[in-house]
Scaffold this motif. Structure first.
Motif, PDB file in Angstrom:
ATOM      1  N   GLY A  59       0.851  -1.209   0.014  1.00 32.34           N
ATOM      2  CA  GLY A  59      -0.104  -0.051   0.007  1.00 32.34           C
ATOM      3  C   GLY A  59       0.976   1.263  -0.188  1.00 32.34           C
ATOM      4  O   GLY A  59       0.672   2.235  -0.508  1.00 32.34           O
ATOM      5  N   ALA A  60       2.041   1.276   0.701  1.00 34.12           N
ATOM      6  CA  ALA A  60       2.737   2.365   0.993  1.00 34.12           C
ATOM      7  C   ALA A  60       3.541   2.570  -0.542  1.00 34.12           C
ATOM      8  O   ALA A  60       3.684   3.655  -0.863  1.00 34.12           O
ATOM      9  N   ILE A  61       3.959   1.614  -1.053  1.00 32.44           N
ATOM     10  CA  ILE A  61       4.653   1.770  -2.422  1.00 32.44           C
ATOM     11  C   ILE A  61       3.860   2.190  -3.480  1.00 32.44           C
ATOM     12  O   ILE A  61       4.164   2.810  -4.336  1.00 32.44           O
ATOM     13  N   GLY A  62       2.479   1.809  -3.567  1.00 37.26           N
ATOM     14  CA  GLY A  62       1.271   2.052  -4.533  1.00 37.26           C
ATOM     15  C   GLY A  62       1.283   3.248  -4.253  1.00 37.26           C
ATOM     16  O   GLY A  62       0.993   4.096  -5.394  1.00 37.26           O
ATOM     17  N   GLY A  63       1.104   3.894  -2.980  1.00 39.44           N
ATOM     18  CA  GLY A  63       0.655   5.319  -2.680  1.00 39.44           C
ATOM     19  C   GLY A  63       1.840   6.238  -3.458  1.00 39.44           C
ATOM     20  O   GLY A  63       1.414   7.321  -4.119  1.00 39.44           O
ATOM     21  N   ILE A  64       3.064   6.149  -2.971  1.00 35.55           N
ATOM     22  CA  ILE A  64       4.123   6.698  -3.721  1.00 35.55           C
ATOM     23  C   ILE A  64       4.100   6.723  -5.439  1.00 35.55           C
ATOM     24  O   ILE A  64       4.309   7.876  -5.887  1.00 35.55           O
ATOM     25  N   PHE A  65       3.985   5.479  -5.702  1.00 33.99           N
ATOM     26  CA  PHE A  65       3.965   5.358  -7.274  1.00 33.99           C
ATOM     27  C   PHE A  65       2.890   6.169  -7.820  1.00 33.99           C
ATOM     28  O   PHE A  65       2.888   6.796  -8.910  1.00 33.99           O
ATOM     29  N   GLY A  66       1.638   5.980  -7.488  1.00 35.12           N
ATOM     30  CA  GLY A  66       0.467   6.713  -7.786  1.00 35.12           C
ATOM     31  C   GLY A  66       0.585   8.115  -7.881  1.00 35.12           C
ATOM     32  O   GLY A  66       0.215   8.935  -8.624  1.00 35.12           O
ATOM     33  N   CYS A  67       1.094   8.653  -6.626  1.00 36.74           N
ATOM     34  CA  CYS A  67       1.219  10.099  -6.398  1.00 36.74           C
ATOM     35  C   CYS A  67       1.990  10.759  -7.602  1.00 36.74           C
ATOM     36  O   CYS A  67       1.994  11.480  -8.182  1.00 36.74           O
ATOM     37  N   VAL A  68       3.210  10.030  -7.517  1.00 34.35           N
ATOM     38  CA  VAL A  68       4.324  10.509  -8.538  1.00 34.35           C
ATOM     39  C   VAL A  68       3.960  10.381 -10.101  1.00 34.35           C
ATOM     40  O   VAL A  68       4.003  11.446 -10.845  1.00 34.35           O
ATOM     41  N   ALA A  69       3.406   9.302 -10.471  1.00 33.62           N
ATOM     42  CA  ALA A  69       2.933   9.170 -11.644  1.00 33.62           C
ATOM     43  C   ALA A  69       1.705  10.347 -12.013  1.00 33.62           C
ATOM     44  O   ALA A  69       1.762  10.779 -13.097  1.00 33.62           O
ATOM     45  N   ALA A  70       0.783  10.501 -11.078  1.00 32.68           N
ATOM     46  CA  ALA A  70      -0.273  11.405 -11.418  1.00 32.68           C
ATOM     47  C   ALA A  70       0.076  12.626 -11.234  1.00 32.68           C
ATOM     48  O   ALA A  70      -0.582  13.633 -11.767  1.00 32.68           O
ATOM     49  N   ALA A  71       0.869  12.962 -10.649  1.00 37.16           N
ATOM     50  CA  ALA A  71       1.560  14.594 -10.364  1.00 37.16           C
ATOM     51  C   ALA A  71       1.953  14.913 -11.743  1.00 37.16           C
ATOM     52  O   ALA A  71       1.667  16.130 -12.141  1.00 37.16           O
ATOM     53  N   GLU A  72       2.545  14.321 -12.416  1.00 34.76           N
ATOM     54  CA  GLU A  72       2.895  14.505 -14.004  1.00 34.76           C
ATOM     55  C   GLU A  72       1.796  15.058 -14.778  1.00 34.76           C
ATOM     56  O   GLU A  72       1.756  16.101 -15.356  1.00 34.76           O
ATOM     57  N   LEU A  73       0.579  14.270 -14.728  1.00 36.54           N
ATOM     58  CA  LEU A  73      -0.507  14.560 -15.354  1.00 36.54           C
ATOM     59  C   LEU A  73      -1.119  15.798 -14.855  1.00 36.54           C
ATOM     60  O   LEU A  73      -1.821  16.782 -15.310  1.00 36.54           O
ATOM     61  N   VAL A  74      -1.294  16.116 -13.406  1.00 36.01           N
ATOM     62  CA  VAL A  74      -1.871  17.076 -12.795  1.00 36.01           C
ATOM     63  C   VAL A  74      -0.907  18.552 -13.069  1.00 36.01           C
ATOM     64  O   VAL A  74      -1.786  19.458 -13.654  1.00 36.01           O
ATOM     65  N   ARG A  75       0.057  18.279 -12.956  1.00 40.61           N
ATOM     66  CA  ARG A  75       0.947  19.526 -13.286  1.00 40.61           C
ATOM     67  C   ARG A  75       0.862  19.932 -15.008  1.00 40.61           C
ATOM     68  O   ARG A  75       0.912  21.082 -14.950  1.00 40.61           O
ATOM     69  N   GLY A  76       0.861  18.870 -15.719  1.00 37.98           N
ATOM     70  CA  GLY A  76       0.777  19.069 -16.908  1.00 37.98           C
ATOM     71  C   GLY A  76      -0.571  19.941 -17.469  1.00 37.98           C
ATOM     72  O   GLY A  76      -0.692  20.845 -18.130  1.00 37.98           O
ATOM     73  N   ALA A  77      -1.660  19.594 -16.832  1.00 33.48           N
ATOM     74  CA  ALA A  77      -3.124  20.164 -17.091  1.00 33.48           C
ATOM     75  C   ALA A  77      -2.985  21.325 -16.484  1.00 33.48           C
ATOM     76  O   ALA A  77      -3.503  22.407 -17.152  1.00 33.48           O
ATOM     77  N   LEU A  78      -2.446  21.600 -15.403  1.00 31.78           N
ATOM     78  CA  LEU A  78      -2.584  22.918 -14.849  1.00 31.78           C
ATOM     79  C   LEU A  78      -1.611  24.009 -15.624  1.00 31.78           C
ATOM     80  O   LEU A  78      -2.132  25.029 -15.723  1.00 31.78           O
ATOM     81  N   ARG A  79      -0.555  23.482 -16.019  1.00 37.17           N
ATOM     82  CA  ARG A  79       0.362  24.397 -16.674  1.00 37.17           C
ATOM     83  C   ARG A  79      -0.266  24.878 -18.358  1.00 37.17           C
ATOM     84  O   ARG A  79       0.081  25.982 -18.562  1.00 37.17           O
TER      85      ARG A  79
END
Length: 139
Positions: A59-79
């Motif tokens: 669960g902890a590893i999944g949380g880290i992977f999911g957050c880092v992967a989705a952050a690229e999408l979120v920052r790109g959409a906001l940019r």
């Protein structure tokens, strides 16, 4: 075989938590750091409360992977001009889908492999900055 299934489920649930927190907090670098730490802790706590140590680690590893992967999408959409609330809502719906798909046997593992690969692919596809017409303005 049951342990393999439940580790995959908690890995997928951690991914869903990470994606959700990245959607809510991933607009800035400081928010992203808070989201990654929170996702890791939330995935670990979820695994400890509902199961055992291997599931908590997944669960902890999944949380880290999911957050880092989705952050690229979120920052790109906001940019590119996306609204924060709309982006967070759409990413939240995607987080629910990621978490729900984790209950299909072995899909949690596939999600854990696919999300970072897709994020890296998105990062490579970003256009490079160049001087363009700004170089003519110096004359």
């Amino acid at each position: 075989m049951a342990d393999v299934y439940w580790i995959g489920v908690f890995l997928g649930l951690g991914l869903g938590i990470g994606v959700l927190l990245a959607g809510l907090l991933g607009a800035s670098r400081a928010g992203l750091l808070v989201a990654v730490a929170s996702a890791a802790v939330a995935g670990f706590v979820l695994g400890i409360v509902l199961s055992d140590e291997p599931q908590a680690a997944a669960g902890a590893i999944g949380g880290i992977f999911g957050c880092v992967a989705a952050a690229e999408l979120v920052r790109g959409a906001l940019r590119r001009g996306g609204a924060r609330l709309g982006t967070a809502l759409l990413v939240g719906v995607a987080a629910l889908a990621v978490a729900a798909l984790a209950f299909i046997p072995l899909v949690g593992y596939l999600e854990a492999l696919a999300l970072p690969v897709l994020a890296a692919r998105m990062r490579r596809r970003q256009p490079e900055r160049y001087a363009g017409l700004r170089s003519l303005a110096r004359d």
